[in-house]
Design a protein around this motif. Structure first.
Motif, PDB file in Angstrom:
ATOM      1  N   LYS A  97       1.005  -1.370  -0.122  1.00 15.88           N
ATOM      2  CA  LYS A  97       0.145  -0.074  -0.252  1.00 15.88           C
ATOM      3  C   LYS A  97       0.706   1.396  -0.032  1.00 15.88           C
ATOM      4  O   LYS A  97       1.831   1.486   0.051  1.00 15.88           O
ATOM      5  CB  LYS A  97      -0.679  -0.134   0.790  1.00 15.88           C
ATOM      6  N   CYS A  99      -0.230   3.658   1.846  1.00 15.12           N
ATOM      7  CA  CYS A  99      -0.544   4.775   2.863  1.00 15.12           C
ATOM      8  C   CYS A  99      -0.992   3.263   4.076  1.00 15.12           C
ATOM      9  O   CYS A  99      -2.298   2.363   4.023  1.00 15.12           O
ATOM     10  CB  CYS A  99      -2.621   5.180   2.784  1.00 15.12           C
ATOM     11  N   GLU A 104      -2.415   6.141   7.816  1.00 18.56           N
ATOM     12  CA  GLU A 104      -4.375   6.252   7.576  1.00 18.56           C
ATOM     13  C   GLU A 104      -4.899   7.644   8.712  1.00 18.56           C
ATOM     14  O   GLU A 104      -5.680   8.014   9.037  1.00 18.56           O
ATOM     15  CB  GLU A 104      -5.045   4.884   8.241  1.00 18.56           C
ATOM     16  N   TYR A 121      -9.968  15.171  -2.116  1.00 18.77           N
ATOM     17  CA  TYR A 121      -8.964  14.749  -1.786  1.00 18.77           C
ATOM     18  C   TYR A 121      -8.224  14.855  -0.414  1.00 18.77           C
ATOM     19  O   TYR A 121      -8.411  16.037  -0.031  1.00 18.77           O
ATOM     20  CB  TYR A 121      -8.004  15.039  -3.101  1.00 18.77           C
ATOM     21  N   ILE A 124      -1.729  13.509   1.528  1.00 17.31           N
ATOM     22  CA  ILE A 124      -0.807  12.544   2.401  1.00 17.31           C
ATOM     23  C   ILE A 124       0.858  13.536   2.621  1.00 17.31           C
ATOM     24  O   ILE A 124       0.940  13.565   3.480  1.00 17.31           O
ATOM     25  CB  ILE A 124      -0.385  11.156   1.414  1.00 17.31           C
ATOM     26  N   TYR A 142       0.092   3.319  -8.115  1.00 21.28           N
ATOM     27  CA  TYR A 142      -1.445   3.627  -7.265  1.00 21.28           C
ATOM     28  C   TYR A 142      -1.437   2.854  -6.838  1.00 21.28           C
ATOM     29  O   TYR A 142      -1.197   1.222  -7.300  1.00 21.28           O
ATOM     30  CB  TYR A 142      -2.334   4.302  -8.226  1.00 21.28           C
ATOM     31  N   LYS A 187       2.358  12.854  -2.391  1.00 21.70           N
ATOM     32  CA  LYS A 187       1.133  11.607  -2.539  1.00 21.70           C
ATOM     33  C   LYS A 187      -0.008  11.673  -2.156  1.00 21.70           C
ATOM     34  O   LYS A 187      -0.193  12.651  -1.505  1.00 21.70           O
ATOM     35  CB  LYS A 187       1.672  10.366  -1.641  1.00 21.70           C
ATOM     36  N   ARG A 189      -4.670  10.781  -1.310  1.00 22.87           N
ATOM     37  CA  ARG A 189      -5.858  10.269  -1.596  1.00 22.87           C
ATOM     38  C   ARG A 189      -6.815  10.877  -2.206  1.00 22.87           C
ATOM     39  O   ARG A 189      -7.222  11.938  -1.623  1.00 22.87           O
ATOM     40  CB  ARG A 189      -6.204   9.407  -0.443  1.00 22.87           C
ATOM     41  N   ASP A 220      -5.337   5.708  -4.324  1.00 20.43           N
ATOM     42  CA  ASP A 220      -3.382   6.674  -2.968  1.00 20.43           C
ATOM     43  C   ASP A 220      -2.630   6.680  -4.427  1.00 20.43           C
ATOM     44  O   ASP A 220      -2.706   5.871  -5.133  1.00 20.43           O
ATOM     45  CB  ASP A 220      -3.613   5.582  -2.713  1.00 20.43           C
TER      46      ASP A 220
END
Length: 234
Positions: A97, A99, A104, A121, A124, A142, A187, A189, A220
């Protein structure tokens, strides 16, 4: 096939030719057990046969060797099914991942940005340098998810960034719009509404969730580099 082949085939079967408890004359008869499982219980069956009382242990009250053997086979069947159930409950393989769990938790406190198109959005990590001009190639990693968090596509699993011309319709509208305002090394989301996602949906692949037509998705994304631009701005 020779006449010797038939007995050989019959003896290789894992179940007796006659069912347990079939009648031969005035008494029940048993075909010789052929399976490995029955062989394991042969010694116990012989002990029951030689017993005058034909009683099992206090835990089981069996009236005959047929009942005892049937009980033994039933318990063995339950044991086998239990092993199969445990095998089916093995933990799923963890997918890479962008994230992690720490990320998170931090995202919970990051403000949400909503654009005119309905795209939302959270950053991150904010990158540095230029944002990609429309039509330029970008290299991005992604991880694409349905709202429940299940991954249906990922460049990380393919081992290399995805390269495409941003803003030219090579990807879904929400991804195009989301990357256009990112900077190199950033980065983000993306919460992409159905109108900016997959109008026709996506069929499910093995181990992947199905994406329904015009359903919201989450991406992501990390903008790795923009060929021809990152060097000019250094």
């Amino acid at each position: 096939m020779t006449s010797l082949d038939m007995p050989t085939m019959a003896s290789s079967l894992s179940f007796p030719i006659l069912p347990f408890g079939s009648v031969c004359g005035k008494r029940s008869c048993f075909a010789t057990p052929q399976s490995i499982l029955v062989d394991k219980f042969r010694r116990v069956v012989l002990e029951v046969k030689s017993s005058e009382t034909r009683e099992c242990t206090a835990m089981f009250n069996c009236n005959s060797r047929r009942d005892f053997l049937g009980l033994a086979l039933g318990v063995s069947g339950l044991f086998i099914h239990s092993l199969e159930a445990n095998g089916a409950g093995l933990p799923l393989e963890e997918k890479p991942k962008l994230c992690d769990e720490t990320c998170e938790k931090e995202l919970e406190n990051v403000p949400m940005v909503t654009t005119e198109s309905g795209l939302q959005y959270k950053d991150i990590k904010v990158g540095q340098g230029p944002s990609p001009p429309v039509g330029f190639q970008v290299a991005a990693n992604y991880v694409a998810m349905v709202p429940s968090g299940q991954i249906f596509d990922s460049s990380l699993e393919k081992g290399q960034p995805y390269i495409f011309r941003v803003g030219s319709g090579q990807v879904i509208q929400g991804l195009d719009e989301g990357i256009l305002s990112m900077k190199i090394g950033g980065k983000r989301r993306l919460y992409i509404p159905g109108s900016l996602a997959f109008p026709k949906g996506l069929n499910s692949a093995p181990g992947r969730p199905r994406v329904a037509p015009s359903s919201p998705v989450i991406f992501d994304v990390s903008l790795e580099y923009i060929p021809g631009l990152e060097v000019d701005e250094e």
